[in-house]
Design a protein around this motif. Structure first.
Motif, mmCIF file in Angstrom:
data_model
loop_
_atom_site.group_PDB
_atom_site.id
_atom_site.type_symbol
_atom_site.label_atom_id
_atom_site.label_comp_id
_atom_site.label_asym_id
_atom_site.label_seq_id
_atom_site.Cartn_x
_atom_site.Cartn_y
_atom_site.Cartn_z
ATOM 1 N N CYS A 43 0.826 -1.196 0.000
ATOM 2 C CA CYS A 43 0.000 0.000 0.000
ATOM 3 C C CYS A 43 0.865 1.253 0.000
ATOM 4 C CB CYS A 43 -0.926 -0.009 1.213
ATOM 5 S SG CYS A 43 -2.096 -1.384 1.193
ATOM 6 N N GLU A 44 0.869 1.931 -1.150
ATOM 7 C CA GLU A 44 1.624 3.167 -1.315
ATOM 8 C C GLU A 44 0.747 4.296 -1.822
ATOM 9 O OE1 GLU A 44 4.832 1.930 -3.845
ATOM 10 O OE2 GLU A 44 6.002 1.139 -2.156
ATOM 11 N N ALA A 45 -0.339 3.961 -2.517
ATOM 12 C CA ALA A 45 -1.279 4.986 -2.968
ATOM 13 C C ALA A 45 -2.099 5.483 -1.789
ATOM 14 C CB ALA A 45 -2.197 4.427 -4.060
ATOM 15 N N ILE A 49 -3.536 3.384 1.541
ATOM 16 C CA ILE A 49 -3.022 3.677 2.872
ATOM 17 C C ILE A 49 -4.160 4.060 3.809
ATOM 18 C CG2 ILE A 49 -1.609 5.297 4.189
ATOM 19 C CD1 ILE A 49 0.341 5.308 1.818
ATOM 20 N N GLU A 50 -5.067 4.894 3.341
ATOM 21 C CA GLU A 50 -6.209 5.297 4.158
ATOM 22 C C GLU A 50 -7.049 4.074 4.534
ATOM 23 O OE1 GLU A 50 -8.855 8.132 6.033
ATOM 24 O OE2 GLU A 50 -6.769 8.227 5.345
ATOM 25 N N ALA A 51 -7.220 3.147 3.590
ATOM 26 C CA ALA A 51 -8.040 1.962 3.842
ATOM 27 C C ALA A 51 -7.435 1.095 4.942
ATOM 28 C CB ALA A 51 -8.202 1.153 2.563
ATOM 29 N N ILE A 52 -6.119 0.903 4.932
ATOM 30 C CA ILE A 52 -5.537 0.040 5.966
ATOM 31 C C ILE A 52 -5.468 0.755 7.314
ATOM 32 C CG2 ILE A 52 -4.290 -1.376 4.302
ATOM 33 C CD1 ILE A 52 -1.719 0.071 5.128
ATOM 34 N N TYR A 53 -5.287 2.078 7.317
ATOM 35 C CA TYR A 53 -5.305 2.811 8.586
ATOM 36 C C TYR A 53 -6.682 2.715 9.230
ATOM 37 C CZ TYR A 53 -0.827 5.043 7.298
ATOM 38 O OH TYR A 53 0.478 5.290 6.967
ATOM 39 N N ARG A 54 -7.720 2.783 8.422
ATOM 40 C CA ARG A 54 -9.081 2.677 8.954
ATOM 41 C C ARG A 54 -9.393 1.240 9.388
ATOM 42 N NH1 ARG A 54 -12.305 6.984 8.592
ATOM 43 N NH2 ARG A 54 -11.590 8.759 7.335
ATOM 44 N N LEU A 55 -8.863 0.271 8.656
ATOM 45 C CA LEU A 55 -9.058 -1.123 9.058
ATOM 46 C C LEU A 55 -8.400 -1.377 10.419
ATOM 47 C CD1 LEU A 55 -9.831 -4.045 8.760
ATOM 48 C CD2 LEU A 55 -7.904 -4.360 7.177
ATOM 49 N N ARG A 56 -7.197 -0.864 10.625
ATOM 50 C CA ARG A 56 -6.554 -0.989 11.935
ATOM 51 C C ARG A 56 -7.476 -0.458 13.034
ATOM 52 N NH1 ARG A 56 -0.759 1.919 10.610
ATOM 53 N NH2 ARG A 56 0.159 0.331 9.235
ATOM 54 N N TYR A 57 -8.008 0.723 12.805
ATOM 55 C CA TYR A 57 -8.853 1.365 13.819
ATOM 56 C C TYR A 57 -10.083 0.508 14.125
ATOM 57 C CZ TYR A 57 -11.777 4.824 16.165
ATOM 58 O OH TYR A 57 -12.583 5.473 17.074
#
Length: 260
Positions: A43-45, A49-57
């Motif tokens: 994930c570089e786009a 990146i936003e999608a995985i940060y939100r998935l973590r949350y």
């Protein structure tokens, strides 16, 4: 190999596969079949990146590991480190999990292990050792992984990285309830006492899986962890100037199974 504080709730059945019909061999075959429906994406786009940060949350809030945040994302300065690789794991085209991996070396000593256990890891780096540090594993809370496979599909990336970078160990910070999984599956041993790791509200311990000792037994038990050199380079080599990174990478363990 170890991860930090992500949701391994799916591993609550980790003791079950050895008792299922066919035992570990049957389990490995089933995971390999699911691997054929799996794609990895570095994930570089911005949208990835936003999608995985939100998935973590989402994952950490469900299990009460972090406090509520208005941004509804989980990220820190280590996500921008030059030795950081952030991955999304897609099954049937849907984002199912994420993990980030740091390749920690003397020249690039950046990673969660250096924030939590610098007194333990620092001297080893100075001796020339290197580490794969997988952390922030998070699974989609609403995804139901068949036969507890999601942690294996996700943490496979750590083993692939250890081969590609020829690391001394896969090492990371692990919550107490997950230590049995890492001992049994990856041969990891505890090398540090519990310590705090903000912003998470649970203590973590340092677990070390020596690659030279554990890699072959792991691959023999779980052949779906195997990878080709091509897959390793696509996952972890930086693209040459002017080139684009591959959008998705297909796991290559199935080719070993077909050749066997």
């Amino acid at each position: 190999m170890a991860v930090q504080t992500g949701t391994l709730r799916a591993v609550s059945g980790e003791h079950q596969f050895g008792n299922a019909a066919g035992g570990e061999a049957s389990f490995a075959d089933k995971v390999t079949e699911l691997l054929e429906r799996t794609e990895y994406r570095r994930c570089e786009a911005a949208e990835d990146i936003e999608a995985i940060y939100r998935l973590r949350y989402r994952a950490y809030r469900v299990h009460g590991f972090i406090e509520e945040s208005s941004t509804q994302t989980v990220t820190d300065d280590l996500d921008d480190a030059p030795n950081c690789y952030k991955f999304g794991v897609f099954i049937d085209g849907e984002l199912a999990s994420t993990v980030r991996i740091h390749h920690v070396t003397r020249d690039q000593p950046y990673g969660p292990i250096m924030k939590t256990f610098p007194d333990v890891i620092g001297p080893r780096l100075q001796r020339g050792e290197s580490f794969i540090n997988p952390t922030l594993f998070a699974g989609e809370p609403h995804y139901r992984s068949p036969f507890m496979a999601l942690p294996y599909l996700t943490l496979r990336l750590g083993l692939v990285a250890s081969v590609h970078f020829d690391a001394t160990s896969c090492i990371g910070v692990v919550r107490q309830e997950h230590t049995a999984f890492y001992r049994r599956v990856f041969g990891a041993v505890q090398v540090g006492e519990p310590r705090a790791y903000p912003p998470f509200n649970v203590p973590v311990m340092l677990y070390d899986a020596n690659c030279a000792i554990n890699r072959e037994p792991i691959l023999k038990r779980f052949p779906f962890f195997t990878s080709t050199g091509v897959e390793q380079r696509m996952l972890f080599d930086k693209p040459a100037k002017g080139e684009l990174a591959p959008l998705t990478i297909l796991p290559t363990a199935k080719y070993y199974r077909q050749a066997a």
